[in-house]
Design a protein around this motif. Structure first.
Motif, short mmCIF file in Angstrom:
data_model
loop_
_atom_site.label_atom_id
_atom_site.label_comp_id
_atom_site.label_asym_id
_atom_site.label_seq_id
_atom_site.Cartn_x
_atom_site.Cartn_y
_atom_site.Cartn_z
N ALA A 102 0.82 -1.20 0.00
CA ALA A 102 0.00 0.00 0.00
C ALA A 102 0.85 1.25 0.00
O ALA A 102 1.97 1.27 0.55
CB ALA A 102 -0.93 0.00 1.22
N ALA A 103 0.34 2.30 -0.61
CA ALA A 103 0.98 3.61 -0.61
C ALA A 103 0.20 4.54 0.31
O ALA A 103 -1.02 4.40 0.47
CB ALA A 103 1.02 4.19 -2.02
N SER A 104 0.90 5.46 0.95
CA SER A 104 0.23 6.38 1.87
C SER A 104 0.74 7.80 1.66
O SER A 104 1.87 8.02 1.23
CB SER A 104 0.44 5.93 3.32
OG SER A 104 1.81 5.92 3.66
N TYR A 105 -0.13 8.74 2.01
CA TYR A 105 0.20 10.16 1.90
C TYR A 105 -0.35 10.87 3.13
O TYR A 105 -1.46 10.57 3.60
CB TYR A 105 -0.40 10.78 0.65
CG TYR A 105 -0.32 12.29 0.65
CD1 TYR A 105 0.87 12.95 0.34
CD2 TYR A 105 -1.44 13.06 0.99
CE1 TYR A 105 0.96 14.33 0.35
CE2 TYR A 105 -1.36 14.45 1.01
CZ TYR A 105 -0.17 15.08 0.69
OH TYR A 105 -0.09 16.45 0.73
N GLY A 122 -3.91 3.53 0.42
CA GLY A 122 -4.60 2.62 -0.47
C GLY A 122 -3.65 1.58 -1.03
O GLY A 122 -2.48 1.89 -1.31
N GLY A 123 -4.14 0.35 -1.18
CA GLY A 123 -3.26 -0.70 -1.69
C GLY A 123 -4.02 -1.94 -2.12
O GLY A 123 -5.26 -1.99 -2.08
N ILE A 124 -3.27 -2.93 -2.54
CA ILE A 124 -3.82 -4.20 -3.02
C ILE A 124 -3.42 -5.32 -2.06
O ILE A 124 -2.27 -5.40 -1.63
CB ILE A 124 -3.32 -4.53 -4.43
CG1 ILE A 124 -3.73 -3.42 -5.41
CG2 ILE A 124 -3.86 -5.88 -4.90
CD1 ILE A 124 -5.24 -3.29 -5.58
N THR A 125 -4.39 -6.18 -1.73
CA THR A 125 -4.15 -7.33 -0.86
C THR A 125 -4.46 -8.62 -1.60
O THR A 125 -5.44 -8.70 -2.35
CB THR A 125 -5.03 -7.25 0.40
OG1 THR A 125 -4.71 -6.06 1.13
CG2 THR A 125 -4.80 -8.46 1.30
N PHE A 165 -8.89 -4.41 -3.33
CA PHE A 165 -8.39 -3.09 -2.98
C PHE A 165 -8.74 -2.79 -1.53
O PHE A 165 -9.82 -3.12 -1.06
CB PHE A 165 -8.99 -2.03 -3.89
CG PHE A 165 -8.60 -0.62 -3.52
CD1 PHE A 165 -7.33 -0.13 -3.80
CD2 PHE A 165 -9.51 0.21 -2.86
CE1 PHE A 165 -6.97 1.16 -3.45
CE2 PHE A 165 -9.15 1.51 -2.52
CZ PHE A 165 -7.88 1.99 -2.81
N ASP A 166 -7.81 -2.15 -0.82
CA ASP A 166 -8.01 -1.85 0.59
C ASP A 166 -7.63 -0.39 0.84
O ASP A 166 -6.62 0.09 0.31
CB ASP A 166 -7.15 -2.77 1.45
CG ASP A 166 -7.71 -2.94 2.85
OD1 ASP A 166 -8.68 -2.24 3.19
OD2 ASP A 166 -7.16 -3.75 3.62
N ALA A 167 -8.42 0.33 1.66
CA ALA A 167 -8.18 1.75 1.88
C ALA A 167 -8.25 2.08 3.36
O ALA A 167 -8.93 1.40 4.15
CB ALA A 167 -9.21 2.58 1.12
N ALA A 168 -7.51 3.13 3.76
CA ALA A 168 -7.48 3.56 5.16
C ALA A 168 -7.31 5.08 5.21
O ALA A 168 -6.88 5.71 4.24
CB ALA A 168 -6.34 2.88 5.91
#
Length: 339
Positions: A102-105, A122-125, A165-168
């Motif tokens: 996942a990438a974060s900002y 957001g990223g891929i699992t 897809f997974d988001a936080a």
């Protein structure tokens, strides 16, 4: 018969149960991007790397291991942090493996006596289960117990791997000597089912609160002596867990003790002991290399004699880029100073 089959049943059920809940790290401070995406770029330096390995319940025959690795960049000139993290978990006799990247900002707002940040991730699992490792009732003989030579007649799903897809999102505030963070993971409720039945991954909420008490103060939080009490709370669906404890920080040594309570049990889940060592620290460019170790002594009904406890090993490295003029930005109000 019971003595041979019950451990197998227990490990299968444990594997299926754990797949619905996220792992919790005792050294949450060595997995900042996993705890809260708002911590991206929240450190004194230009670049930072973190890695953490957790070997859970080493006394059990089954494997429960977790790996976190991350790298993030701090850009004070645009008040931003950018990061990338990788997570891997392996659980149970069926080798339920989950890989996530996942990438974060984070956008950082500095003030005279505070630093406020907001983060997105957001990223891929990928979730994969080795069905050949599962044990079914028709593979257990009433006289000899489990017989690996018996082929089960149970119908197995055609799908053994799934991508989603997974988001936080999260926010973090450092105000004076206090820090408060809030985060929500799996906010898009991804479906992680391998059986065709829609199984939404529940949102994981987390909150962390810490306060820095100076025993022998230091202007730059590097050579003073501090006690740092902290609380971390997790809630995912109907499961709530919290850890409360304190660390004693003196120069390059940090030792801590924690009490963790799991909502599934009436008593405590574990007592955690941790130690962090700064192998070297060059204050002029913020360069720092850390090694951390912690051990969870199980206090629940599973008890320490059966589980063997849980051990975590962590490392962290940070520094400024050569020629960077950003040293001392944000008045030193950084989350990293709390650990």
């Amino acid at each position: 018969m019971k003595k041979k089959t019950l451990p197998i049943v227990f490990l299968i059920l444990s594997s299926l149960f754990c797949s619905a809940q996220d792992q919790i790290y005792s050294q949450f401070y060595n997995a900042p991007l996993y705890l809260n995406p708002a911590l991206t770029g929240q450190f004194e330096g230009s670049i930072r790397f973190n890695a953490l390995y957790r070997n859970q319940w080493t006394g059990l025959a089954s494997d429960y291991s977790y790996l976190h690795a991350s790298g993030d960049l701090n850009f004070p000139e645009i008040r931003s942090g950018f990061g990338l993290m990788f997570n891997r978990s392996s659980e149970g006799t069926a080798y339920l493996v989950k890989n996530n990247i996942a990438a974060s900002y984070a956008y950082i707002i500095p003030g005279d006596n505070f630093t406020l940040s907001f983060g997105l991730q957001g990223g891929i699992t990928n979730l994969k289960l080795d069905w050949s490792k599962l044990v079914f009732g028709d593979q257990i003989d009433v006289n000899t117990g489990y017989n690996p030579g018996l082929i089960s007649g149970a119908e197995r799903p055609n799908v053994d791997s799934r991508f989603y897809f997974d988001a936080a999102a999260g926010a973090n505030l450092v105000y004076g000597k206090a820090m408060l963070g809030l985060a929500a993971h799996h906010i898009n409720h991804p479906d992680e089912s391998l059986t065709g039945i829609n199984t939404k991954l529940p949102i994981r909420l987390s909150a962390n609160l810490g306060y820095q008490i100076a025993l022998i103060p230091d202007q730059y939080n590097r050579d003073g002596t501090y006690v740092i009490p902290s609380v971390v709370v997790y809630k995912q669906e109907n499961i709530t867990s919290f850890s409360v404890g304190a660390q004693f920080k003196y120069k390059g040594v940090n030792v801590g003790a924690w009490f963790r309570k799991n909502g599934l049990s009436n008593g405590s889940d574990a007592v955690v002991f941790s130690a962090i060592f700064d192998i070297f620290s060059k204050n002029k460019n913020g360069e720092k290399f850390r090694v951390g170790i912690s051990h969870d002594a199980t206090t629940s009904k599973l008890n320490y004699a059966n589980t063997g406890g849980t051990t975590e090993l962590g490392v962290s490295y940070q520094k400024y880029f050569p020629g960077s003029g950003n040293y001392g930005e944000y008045n030193g109000l950084r989350c990293y100073d709390f650990y």
